[in-house]
Design a protein around this motif. Structure first.
Motif, PDB file in Angstrom:
ATOM      1  N   ILE A 118      41.055  12.973   8.694  1.00  0.00           N
ATOM      2  CA  ILE A 118      40.629  14.380   8.728  1.00  0.00           C
ATOM      3  C   ILE A 118      41.024  15.029  10.045  1.00  0.00           C
ATOM      4  O   ILE A 118      41.511  16.161  10.078  1.00  0.00           O
ATOM      5  N   GLY A 119      40.831  14.312  11.170  1.00  0.00           N
ATOM      6  CA  GLY A 119      41.209  14.849  12.476  1.00  0.00           C
ATOM      7  C   GLY A 119      42.699  15.111  12.584  1.00  0.00           C
ATOM      8  O   GLY A 119      43.124  16.158  13.082  1.00  0.00           O
ATOM      9  N   GLY A 127      44.805  15.565  10.061  1.00  0.00           N
ATOM     10  CA  GLY A 127      45.157  16.653   9.146  1.00  0.00           C
ATOM     11  C   GLY A 127      44.742  18.012   9.672  1.00  0.00           C
ATOM     12  O   GLY A 127      45.487  18.994   9.537  1.00  0.00           O
ATOM     13  N   ALA A 128      43.555  18.082  10.295  1.00  0.00           N
ATOM     14  CA  ALA A 128      43.094  19.365  10.847  1.00  0.00           C
ATOM     15  C   ALA A 128      43.989  19.820  11.990  1.00  0.00           C
ATOM     16  O   ALA A 128      44.362  21.001  12.080  1.00  0.00           O
ATOM     17  N   ALA A 129      44.361  18.888  12.882  1.00  0.00           N
ATOM     18  CA  ALA A 129      45.240  19.243  13.995  1.00  0.00           C
ATOM     19  C   ALA A 129      46.610  19.687  13.494  1.00  0.00           C
ATOM     20  O   ALA A 129      47.183  20.664  14.003  1.00  0.00           O
ATOM     21  N   GLY A 184      47.276  20.985  10.511  1.00  0.00           N
ATOM     22  CA  GLY A 184      47.135  22.271   9.831  1.00  0.00           C
ATOM     23  C   GLY A 184      46.987  23.430  10.800  1.00  0.00           C
ATOM     24  O   GLY A 184      47.585  24.489  10.609  1.00  0.00           O
ATOM     25  N   ILE A 185      46.192  23.229  11.854  1.00  0.00           N
ATOM     26  CA  ILE A 185      46.018  24.289  12.853  1.00  0.00           C
ATOM     27  C   ILE A 185      47.332  24.578  13.568  1.00  0.00           C
ATOM     28  O   ILE A 185      47.698  25.733  13.793  1.00  0.00           O
ATOM     29  N   THR A 186      48.048  23.514  13.921  1.00  0.00           N
ATOM     30  CA  THR A 186      49.332  23.690  14.608  1.00  0.00           C
ATOM     31  C   THR A 186      50.338  24.405  13.717  1.00  0.00           C
ATOM     32  O   THR A 186      51.037  25.328  14.163  1.00  0.00           O
ATOM     33  N   ALA A 224      49.120  15.975  15.793  1.00  0.00           N
ATOM     34  CA  ALA A 224      48.412  15.208  14.767  1.00  0.00           C
ATOM     35  C   ALA A 224      47.853  13.911  15.360  1.00  0.00           C
ATOM     36  O   ALA A 224      46.739  13.504  15.038  1.00  0.00           O
ATOM     37  N   GLY A 254      44.824  14.815  17.338  1.00  0.00           N
ATOM     38  CA  GLY A 254      43.708  15.065  16.428  1.00  0.00           C
ATOM     39  C   GLY A 254      43.111  13.780  15.885  1.00  0.00           C
ATOM     40  O   GLY A 254      41.885  13.644  15.778  1.00  0.00           O
ATOM     41  N   GLY A 306      39.321  12.450  16.548  1.00  0.00           N
ATOM     42  CA  GLY A 306      38.451  12.055  15.445  1.00  0.00           C
ATOM     43  C   GLY A 306      37.926  10.636  15.603  1.00  0.00           C
ATOM     44  O   GLY A 306      36.748  10.358  15.340  1.00  0.00           O
TER      45      GLY A 306
END
Length: 271
Positions: free
Chosen positions: A33-34, A36-38, A40-42, A185, A188, A192
Protein backbone atom coordinates in the motif's frame (compact mmCIF):
# COMPACT_ATOMS: atom_id res chain seq x y z
CA UNK A 1 14.38 8.18 54.12
CA UNK A 2 12.55 7.53 50.90
CA UNK A 3 13.75 4.65 48.81
CA UNK A 4 13.47 5.00 45.08
CA UNK A 5 12.61 1.84 43.29
CA UNK A 6 13.56 1.45 39.66
CA UNK A 7 11.66 -0.99 37.53
CA UNK A 8 13.57 -2.90 34.89
CA UNK A 9 11.79 -3.39 31.61
CA UNK A 10 13.18 -6.25 29.56
CA UNK A 11 12.44 -6.75 25.90
CA UNK A 12 12.67 -10.25 24.49
CA UNK A 13 14.02 -9.70 20.98
CA UNK A 14 13.21 -13.25 19.94
CA UNK A 15 9.62 -12.88 21.07
CA UNK A 16 9.48 -9.48 19.37
CA UNK A 17 10.69 -11.06 16.13
CA UNK A 18 8.03 -13.74 16.49
CA UNK A 19 5.38 -11.05 16.91
CA UNK A 20 6.49 -9.40 13.66
CA UNK A 21 6.67 -12.73 11.84
CA UNK A 22 3.18 -13.62 13.02
CA UNK A 23 1.95 -10.42 11.35
CA UNK A 24 4.07 -10.83 8.22
CA UNK A 25 0.97 -10.82 6.02
CA UNK A 26 -0.08 -7.47 7.46
CA UNK A 27 3.42 -6.02 7.02
CA UNK A 28 3.47 -7.10 3.36
CA UNK A 29 0.07 -5.53 2.72
CA UNK A 30 1.08 -2.21 4.31
CA UNK A 31 4.38 -2.19 2.37
CA UNK A 32 2.51 -2.72 -0.90
CA UNK A 33 0.00 0.00 0.00
CA UNK A 34 2.84 2.41 0.86
CA UNK A 35 4.65 1.73 -2.42
CA UNK A 36 1.44 2.06 -4.42
CA UNK A 37 0.44 5.29 -2.68
CA UNK A 38 3.87 6.85 -3.27
CA UNK A 39 3.83 5.79 -6.92
CA UNK A 40 0.29 7.11 -7.42
CA UNK A 41 1.05 10.47 -5.80
CA UNK A 42 4.23 10.85 -7.83
CA UNK A 43 2.53 9.89 -11.09
CA UNK A 44 -0.58 11.97 -10.54
CA UNK A 45 0.61 15.09 -8.75
CA UNK A 46 4.35 15.57 -9.29
CA UNK A 47 5.15 17.37 -12.54
CA UNK A 48 7.97 15.78 -14.58
CA UNK A 49 11.15 17.84 -14.93
CA UNK A 50 13.62 17.82 -17.82
CA UNK A 51 17.27 18.85 -17.82
CA UNK A 52 19.37 20.26 -20.66
CA UNK A 53 23.03 21.30 -20.48
CA UNK A 54 25.41 23.43 -22.52
CA UNK A 55 29.20 23.69 -22.24
CA UNK A 56 31.27 26.89 -22.41
CA UNK A 57 35.05 27.35 -22.57
CA UNK A 58 36.91 30.07 -20.69
CA UNK A 59 40.17 31.22 -22.36
CA UNK A 60 41.87 34.26 -20.87
CA UNK A 61 45.45 35.45 -21.04
CA UNK A 62 44.96 38.80 -19.31
CA UNK A 63 41.74 39.59 -17.53
CA UNK A 64 40.74 42.72 -15.64
CA UNK A 65 37.70 43.19 -13.47
CA UNK A 66 37.34 46.84 -12.52
CA UNK A 67 40.74 48.11 -11.39
CA UNK A 68 42.14 44.63 -10.64
CA UNK A 69 43.89 42.61 -13.32
CA UNK A 70 45.49 39.18 -13.32
CA UNK A 71 46.98 36.71 -15.78
CA UNK A 72 45.86 33.14 -16.32
CA UNK A 73 47.70 30.36 -18.09
CA UNK A 74 46.06 27.22 -19.36
CA UNK A 75 48.01 25.22 -16.82
CA UNK A 76 46.75 27.25 -13.87
CA UNK A 77 43.56 25.32 -13.17
CA UNK A 78 43.08 26.88 -9.75
CA UNK A 79 42.91 30.38 -11.24
CA UNK A 80 40.63 29.10 -14.01
CA UNK A 81 38.29 27.71 -11.37
CA UNK A 82 38.10 31.11 -9.69
CA UNK A 83 37.36 32.73 -13.03
CA UNK A 84 34.56 30.23 -13.67
CA UNK A 85 33.06 31.11 -10.30
CA UNK A 86 33.09 34.77 -11.38
CA UNK A 87 31.27 33.90 -14.60
CA UNK A 88 28.67 31.89 -12.71
CA UNK A 89 27.89 34.91 -10.56
CA UNK A 90 27.52 37.03 -13.70
CA UNK A 91 25.28 34.37 -15.25
CA UNK A 92 22.86 34.43 -12.31
CA UNK A 93 22.69 38.22 -12.16
CA UNK A 94 19.31 39.85 -12.70
CA UNK A 95 20.66 41.71 -15.73
CA UNK A 96 21.56 38.52 -17.60
CA UNK A 97 18.60 36.36 -16.60
CA UNK A 98 16.03 39.02 -17.48
CA UNK A 99 17.53 39.17 -20.99
CA UNK A 100 17.38 35.36 -21.19
CA UNK A 101 13.70 35.36 -20.18
CA UNK A 102 12.88 38.00 -22.79
CA UNK A 103 14.91 36.34 -25.55
CA UNK A 104 13.59 32.82 -24.90
CA UNK A 105 9.97 33.95 -24.52
CA UNK A 106 9.39 31.95 -21.33
CA UNK A 107 7.03 32.94 -18.52
CA UNK A 108 9.47 32.47 -15.64
CA UNK A 109 10.23 35.23 -13.20
CA UNK A 110 13.83 36.04 -12.29
CA UNK A 111 13.65 34.05 -9.04
CA UNK A 112 12.04 31.04 -10.73
CA UNK A 113 14.69 30.91 -13.47
CA UNK A 114 17.46 31.49 -10.93
CA UNK A 115 16.38 28.40 -8.98
CA UNK A 116 16.38 26.30 -12.17
CA UNK A 117 20.00 27.08 -13.15
CA UNK A 118 23.01 25.11 -12.01
CA UNK A 119 26.48 26.06 -13.28
CA UNK A 120 29.88 24.69 -12.29
CA UNK A 121 33.31 23.92 -13.67
CA UNK A 122 33.82 20.49 -15.22
CA UNK A 123 36.46 18.61 -13.23
CA UNK A 124 38.21 21.86 -12.23
CA UNK A 125 38.99 22.71 -15.85
CA UNK A 126 38.42 25.91 -17.85
CA UNK A 127 35.20 24.39 -19.20
CA UNK A 128 32.02 24.98 -17.25
CA UNK A 129 28.57 23.54 -17.78
CA UNK A 130 25.24 25.30 -17.49
CA UNK A 131 22.32 23.04 -16.63
CA UNK A 132 18.69 24.10 -16.94
CA UNK A 133 15.72 22.26 -15.42
CA UNK A 134 12.32 23.02 -16.95
CA UNK A 135 8.79 21.62 -17.16
CA UNK A 136 9.21 20.49 -20.79
CA UNK A 137 12.20 19.14 -22.73
CA UNK A 138 11.87 21.78 -25.47
CA UNK A 139 11.81 24.58 -22.91
CA UNK A 140 14.91 23.27 -21.13
CA UNK A 141 16.84 23.09 -24.43
CA UNK A 142 15.70 26.55 -25.53
CA UNK A 143 16.68 28.29 -22.28
CA UNK A 144 20.08 26.56 -22.15
CA UNK A 145 20.97 27.56 -25.72
CA UNK A 146 19.68 31.10 -25.16
CA UNK A 147 22.06 31.43 -22.22
CA UNK A 148 24.92 30.06 -24.33
CA UNK A 149 24.29 32.76 -26.94
CA UNK A 150 23.77 35.69 -24.55
CA UNK A 151 26.30 34.99 -21.79
CA UNK A 152 29.60 35.47 -23.74
CA UNK A 153 28.63 39.01 -24.80
CA UNK A 154 27.45 39.88 -21.29
CA UNK A 155 30.70 38.63 -19.79
CA UNK A 156 32.73 40.62 -22.33
CA UNK A 157 30.90 43.78 -21.31
CA UNK A 158 31.79 43.25 -17.66
CA UNK A 159 35.16 41.47 -17.73
CA UNK A 160 37.76 43.06 -20.03
CA UNK A 161 39.77 40.63 -22.12
CA UNK A 162 37.45 37.70 -21.53
CA UNK A 163 37.00 35.07 -24.20
CA UNK A 164 34.10 32.65 -23.69
CA UNK A 165 33.28 30.18 -26.44
CA UNK A 166 30.54 27.60 -26.85
CA UNK A 167 31.85 24.05 -26.65
CA UNK A 168 28.57 22.21 -27.00
CA UNK A 169 24.97 23.29 -27.49
CA UNK A 170 22.13 21.79 -25.48
CA UNK A 171 19.91 19.15 -27.04
CA UNK A 172 16.29 18.29 -26.31
CA UNK A 173 16.34 15.71 -23.45
CA UNK A 174 14.70 12.41 -24.36
CA UNK A 175 13.87 11.38 -20.79
CA UNK A 176 12.80 13.18 -17.64
CA UNK A 177 15.38 13.93 -14.97
CA UNK A 178 12.85 13.74 -12.15
CA UNK A 179 10.85 12.41 -10.43
CA UNK A 180 11.96 8.79 -10.18
CA UNK A 181 8.91 6.55 -9.86
CA UNK A 182 11.03 3.60 -8.71
CA UNK A 183 12.84 5.62 -6.05
CA UNK A 184 9.64 7.18 -4.68
CA UNK A 185 7.85 3.82 -4.63
CA UNK A 186 10.78 2.33 -2.69
CA UNK A 187 10.63 5.21 -0.21
CA UNK A 188 6.88 4.68 0.18
CA UNK A 189 7.42 0.97 0.81
CA UNK A 190 10.09 1.75 3.41
CA UNK A 191 7.83 4.26 5.16
CA UNK A 192 5.01 1.72 5.22
CA UNK A 193 7.33 -0.96 6.62
CA UNK A 194 8.64 1.30 9.40
CA UNK A 195 5.13 2.52 10.23
CA UNK A 196 3.49 -0.90 10.59
CA UNK A 197 6.48 -2.36 12.48
CA UNK A 198 6.39 0.58 14.88
CA UNK A 199 2.66 0.05 15.48
CA UNK A 200 3.14 -3.68 16.12
CA UNK A 201 6.09 -3.10 18.44
CA UNK A 202 4.24 -0.43 20.42
CA UNK A 203 1.23 -2.72 20.81
CA UNK A 204 3.54 -5.49 21.97
CA UNK A 205 5.26 -3.27 24.53
CA UNK A 206 1.98 -1.88 25.89
CA UNK A 207 0.29 -5.27 26.11
CA UNK A 208 0.37 -6.27 29.80
CA UNK A 209 -2.01 -9.22 29.51
CA UNK A 210 -0.88 -12.80 30.17
CA UNK A 211 -1.08 -15.05 27.13
CA UNK A 212 0.53 -18.23 28.38
CA UNK A 213 1.76 -19.99 31.50
CA UNK A 214 5.31 -19.76 30.12
CA UNK A 215 5.14 -16.01 30.68
CA UNK A 216 4.43 -16.57 34.40
CA UNK A 217 7.05 -19.26 34.91
CA UNK A 218 9.75 -17.23 33.11
CA UNK A 219 9.03 -13.84 34.64
CA UNK A 220 7.99 -15.01 38.13
CA UNK A 221 9.99 -18.18 38.78
CA UNK A 222 9.68 -17.85 42.57
CA UNK A 223 5.87 -17.76 42.50
CA UNK A 224 4.26 -21.24 42.33
CA UNK A 225 1.69 -21.80 39.60
CA UNK A 226 -1.39 -23.19 41.36
CA UNK A 227 -4.12 -23.23 38.74
CA UNK A 228 -4.31 -23.17 34.94
CA UNK A 229 -7.71 -22.54 33.40
CA UNK A 230 -8.10 -24.78 30.35
CA UNK A 231 -9.24 -23.34 27.04
CA UNK A 232 -12.81 -24.44 26.28
CA UNK A 233 -13.45 -22.02 23.48
CA UNK A 234 -11.73 -23.72 20.53
CA UNK A 235 -14.23 -25.66 18.44
CA UNK A 236 -14.99 -26.91 14.95
CA UNK A 237 -18.00 -27.13 12.71
CA UNK A 238 -19.09 -30.47 14.21
CA UNK A 239 -18.98 -29.19 17.75
CA UNK A 240 -16.17 -31.55 18.82
CA UNK A 241 -12.59 -30.45 19.27
CA UNK A 242 -9.62 -31.24 21.41
CA UNK A 243 -7.08 -28.69 22.61
CA UNK A 244 -4.14 -28.54 25.00
CA UNK A 245 -3.10 -25.78 27.33
CA UNK A 246 0.25 -26.51 28.91
CA UNK A 247 -0.06 -29.92 30.52
CA UNK A 248 -3.87 -29.75 30.60
CA UNK A 249 -6.29 -31.09 28.05
CA UNK A 250 -9.77 -29.80 27.36
CA UNK A 251 -12.74 -30.47 25.13
CA UNK A 252 -15.18 -27.99 23.68
CA UNK A 253 -18.56 -27.55 25.36
CA UNK A 254 -20.28 -29.86 22.88
CA UNK A 255 -17.69 -32.57 23.44
CA UNK A 256 -17.92 -32.14 27.21
CA UNK A 257 -21.70 -32.51 27.05
CA UNK A 258 -21.37 -35.73 25.05
CA UNK A 259 -18.96 -37.15 27.64
CA UNK A 260 -21.31 -36.23 30.48
CA UNK A 261 -24.19 -37.98 28.72
CA UNK A 262 -22.06 -41.10 28.31
CA UNK A 263 -21.20 -41.16 32.02
CA UNK A 264 -24.88 -40.64 32.93
CA UNK A 265 -25.96 -43.49 30.67
CA UNK A 266 -23.44 -45.88 32.25
CA UNK A 267 -24.44 -44.88 35.81
CA UNK A 268 -28.09 -45.66 35.01
CA UNK A 269 -27.13 -49.15 33.97
CA UNK A 270 -27.65 -48.64 30.30
CA UNK A 271 -23.99 -49.28 29.44
Amino acid sequence: MNEKKSEEFEIDLLELAQVLLSKLWLIIIVVIIGAGAAFGITYGFVKPQYTASTLLYVNNSNVSVGSASFSISTADLSAAQKLVDTYVVILKSRRVLNDVIEESGTNYTYNELYSRINAAAVNNTEIFSITITADSPQEAEKIANTIALILPDKISEIVNGSDVKIVDYAVVPSTRSSPSYTKNAAIGALVGFVFICAILIIRYLLDDSIHSEDYLTQNYPDVPLLVVVPDLITGNSKGYSYSKYGSYSSYSSAAAKAIDNEFTRKENGNG
